[in-house]
Scaffold this motif. Structure first.
Motif, PDB file in Angstrom:
ATOM      1  N   ARG A 134       0.844  -1.075   0.160  1.00 55.93           N
ATOM      2  CA  ARG A 134       0.071   0.143  -0.038  1.00 55.93           C
ATOM      3  C   ARG A 134       0.929   1.347  -0.087  1.00 55.93           C
ATOM      4  O   ARG A 134       0.548   2.216   0.246  1.00 55.93           O
ATOM      5  CB  ARG A 134      -0.864   0.075   1.114  1.00 55.93           C
ATOM      6  N   ALA A 135       2.122   1.329  -0.311  1.00 56.78           N
ATOM      7  CA  ALA A 135       2.933   2.304  -0.463  1.00 56.78           C
ATOM      8  C   ALA A 135       3.781   2.287  -1.512  1.00 56.78           C
ATOM      9  O   ALA A 135       3.914   1.321  -2.065  1.00 56.78           O
ATOM     10  CB  ALA A 135       3.512   2.393   0.950  1.00 56.78           C
ATOM     11  N   ILE A 136       4.864   3.196  -1.728  1.00 52.48           N
ATOM     12  CA  ILE A 136       6.000   3.355  -2.479  1.00 52.48           C
ATOM     13  C   ILE A 136       7.088   3.259  -1.713  1.00 52.48           C
ATOM     14  O   ILE A 136       7.345   4.131  -0.744  1.00 52.48           O
ATOM     15  CB  ILE A 136       5.911   4.428  -3.558  1.00 52.48           C
ATOM     16  N   TYR A 137       7.813   2.490  -1.913  1.00 46.96           N
ATOM     17  CA  TYR A 137       9.133   2.258  -1.260  1.00 46.96           C
ATOM     18  C   TYR A 137      10.344   2.558  -2.244  1.00 46.96           C
ATOM     19  O   TYR A 137      10.255   2.322  -3.427  1.00 46.96           O
ATOM     20  CB  TYR A 137       9.365   0.770  -0.700  1.00 46.96           C
ATOM     21  N   GLY A 138      11.466   2.881  -1.596  1.00 45.05           N
ATOM     22  CA  GLY A 138      12.676   3.134  -2.379  1.00 45.05           C
ATOM     23  C   GLY A 138      13.259   1.892  -3.175  1.00 45.05           C
ATOM     24  O   GLY A 138      13.390   0.983  -2.044  1.00 45.05           O
ATOM     25  N   GLY A 139      13.940   1.929  -4.050  1.00 42.76           N
ATOM     26  CA  GLY A 139      14.793   0.670  -4.713  1.00 42.76           C
ATOM     27  C   GLY A 139      13.502  -0.315  -5.227  1.00 42.76           C
ATOM     28  O   GLY A 139      12.340   0.033  -5.442  1.00 42.76           O
ATOM     29  N   GLN A 170      22.467  -3.859  -2.579  1.00 44.57           N
ATOM     30  CA  GLN A 170      23.472  -3.608  -3.536  1.00 44.57           C
ATOM     31  C   GLN A 170      23.148  -4.305  -4.965  1.00 44.57           C
ATOM     32  O   GLN A 170      23.455  -3.550  -6.055  1.00 44.57           O
ATOM     33  CB  GLN A 170      24.928  -3.978  -3.017  1.00 44.57           C
ATOM     34  N   ALA A 171      22.686  -5.229  -4.958  1.00 42.43           N
ATOM     35  CA  ALA A 171      22.379  -6.064  -6.272  1.00 42.43           C
ATOM     36  C   ALA A 171      21.360  -5.301  -6.865  1.00 42.43           C
ATOM     37  O   ALA A 171      21.070  -5.598  -8.096  1.00 42.43           O
ATOM     38  CB  ALA A 171      21.888  -7.563  -5.988  1.00 42.43           C
ATOM     39  N   PHE A 172      20.323  -4.620  -6.144  1.00 35.61           N
ATOM     40  CA  PHE A 172      19.447  -4.122  -6.910  1.00 35.61           C
ATOM     41  C   PHE A 172      19.347  -2.500  -6.733  1.00 35.61           C
ATOM     42  O   PHE A 172      18.391  -1.975  -6.839  1.00 35.61           O
ATOM     43  CB  PHE A 172      17.971  -4.681  -6.154  1.00 35.61           C
ATOM     44  N   GLY A 173      20.657  -1.975  -6.632  1.00 34.99           N
ATOM     45  CA  GLY A 173      20.692  -0.553  -6.497  1.00 34.99           C
ATOM     46  C   GLY A 173      20.243  -0.157  -5.519  1.00 34.99           C
ATOM     47  O   GLY A 173      19.821   1.396  -5.540  1.00 34.99           O
ATOM     48  N   GLY A 174      20.004  -0.423  -4.421  1.00 34.91           N
ATOM     49  CA  GLY A 174      19.571  -0.048  -2.961  1.00 34.91           C
ATOM     50  C   GLY A 174      18.183  -0.387  -2.889  1.00 34.91           C
ATOM     51  O   GLY A 174      17.608  -1.242  -3.630  1.00 34.91           O
ATOM     52  N   GLY A 175      17.459  -0.218  -1.728  1.00 34.49           N
ATOM     53  CA  GLY A 175      16.137  -0.768  -1.412  1.00 34.49           C
ATOM     54  C   GLY A 175      15.985  -0.381   0.016  1.00 34.49           C
ATOM     55  O   GLY A 175      16.284   0.634   0.529  1.00 34.49           O
ATOM     56  N   SER A 176      14.746  -0.989   0.595  1.00 35.24           N
ATOM     57  CA  SER A 176      14.260  -0.692   1.836  1.00 35.24           C
ATOM     58  C   SER A 176      14.259  -1.847   2.984  1.00 35.24           C
ATOM     59  O   SER A 176      14.327  -3.163   2.480  1.00 35.24           O
ATOM     60  CB  SER A 176      12.748  -0.433   1.572  1.00 35.24           C
ATOM     61  N   LEU A 177      14.139  -1.468   4.023  1.00 33.02           N
ATOM     62  CA  LEU A 177      14.158  -2.431   5.201  1.00 33.02           C
ATOM     63  C   LEU A 177      12.806  -2.368   5.807  1.00 33.02           C
ATOM     64  O   LEU A 177      12.367  -0.958   6.117  1.00 33.02           O
ATOM     65  CB  LEU A 177      15.290  -2.212   6.267  1.00 33.02           C
ATOM     66  N   HIS A 178      12.094  -3.302   6.543  1.00 34.25           N
ATOM     67  CA  HIS A 178      10.975  -3.296   7.344  1.00 34.25           C
ATOM     68  C   HIS A 178      11.463  -4.162   8.470  1.00 34.25           C
ATOM     69  O   HIS A 178      11.845  -5.173   8.412  1.00 34.25           O
ATOM     70  CB  HIS A 178       9.716  -3.954   6.686  1.00 34.25           C
ATOM     71  N   PHE A 179      11.005  -3.628   9.562  1.00 34.60           N
ATOM     72  CA  PHE A 179      11.037  -4.322  11.164  1.00 34.60           C
ATOM     73  C   PHE A 179       9.815  -4.019  11.823  1.00 34.60           C
ATOM     74  O   PHE A 179       9.288  -2.904  11.900  1.00 34.60           O
ATOM     75  CB  PHE A 179      12.319  -4.388  11.673  1.00 34.60           C
TER      76      PHE A 179
END
Length: 228
Positions: A134-139, A170-179
């Motif tokens: 339900r949102a737009i995340y980086g990477g 790094q393999a995907f040019g950056g991204g996001s974490l959830h916890f």
């Protein structure tokens, strides 16, 4: 994909049957990176194909309904699903074996995410962002980091979680974490050491973001879904 079995128990999320012992884990490691188009990996691909074919008859729906990545969890989360709570003893008793397992899991994660990419319509901003939850995340990837952030020390996180997350990001040019869970004093310090674009909290009400956001601000890390 890695050979564990799972089951549905009442109205819960799927439960994974843990491996019986470390020898079973060694067998999985020896088999190497699995075929991504097998087991639940194939079922996820077939599900995405079905949705794409169905939406093709409704162009307006196809434009706005995004087909997003399956919930791939994250390396340490997956290892916990495979071993159960034995993983918390194994970080002391079998560290070399755990690193071998995490290396395999990380390679499998990257291979599967690349395999599934042609079936997704979740990319945004030329692939620099993605639609998930339900949102737009980086990477292009969102790593679930629940088990490690909640249950192991900063030193263990730096050894057994952060490096493998970083390889995926790094393999995907950056991204996001959830916890999920509350923030610990060391969380942001370890997370901003990874090539992180966004952070998402499963329990935003447990976070004093007003007073603790400065490290994230300094690194340009965006918080997604805070306070929803």
């Amino acid at each position: 994909l890695l050979g564990c079995t799972c089951k549905l128990v009442m109205d819960n999320m799927p439960w994974v049957d843990h491996l019986p012992d470390m020898d079973a884990l060694k067998t999985i490691i020896d088999r190497g990176v699995p075929n991504p188009d097998a087991a639940l990996g194939r079922q996820a691909r077939e599900c995405l194909e079905y949705y794409a074919e169905t939406l093709a008859h409704y162009p307006k729906c196809a434009r706005y309904i995004r087909l997003t990545q399956p919930d791939l969890q994250g390396p340490f989360d997956i290892l916990h699903l495979m071993l159960g709570n034995e993983v918390f003893y194994a970080v002391y008793d079998e560290p070399e074996l755990l690193h071998q397992a995490l290396d395999l899991i990380t390679q499998t994660y990257i291979r599967y995410r690349r395999f599934i990419a042609p079936y997704l319509t979740s990319d945004a901003d030329g692939g620099r962002k993605c639609y998930v939850h339900r949102a737009i995340y980086g990477g292009q990837v969102v790593i679930k980091d629940d088990t490690a952030t909640a249950n192991i020390s900063e030193e263990m996180y730096a050894e057994f979680a952060a490096p493998y997350n970083a390889r995926i990001l790094q393999a995907f040019g950056g991204g996001s974490l959830h916890f999920c869970g509350p923030r610990k004093e060391w969380h942001y310090r370890q997370m901003i050491a990874q090539p992180l674009t966004c952070l998402n909290f499963g329990n935003a009400n447990m976070h004093d973001f007003e007073n603790h956001h400065q490290p994230l601000d300094a690194r340009g890390v965006c918080v997604v879904g805070f306070g929803e």
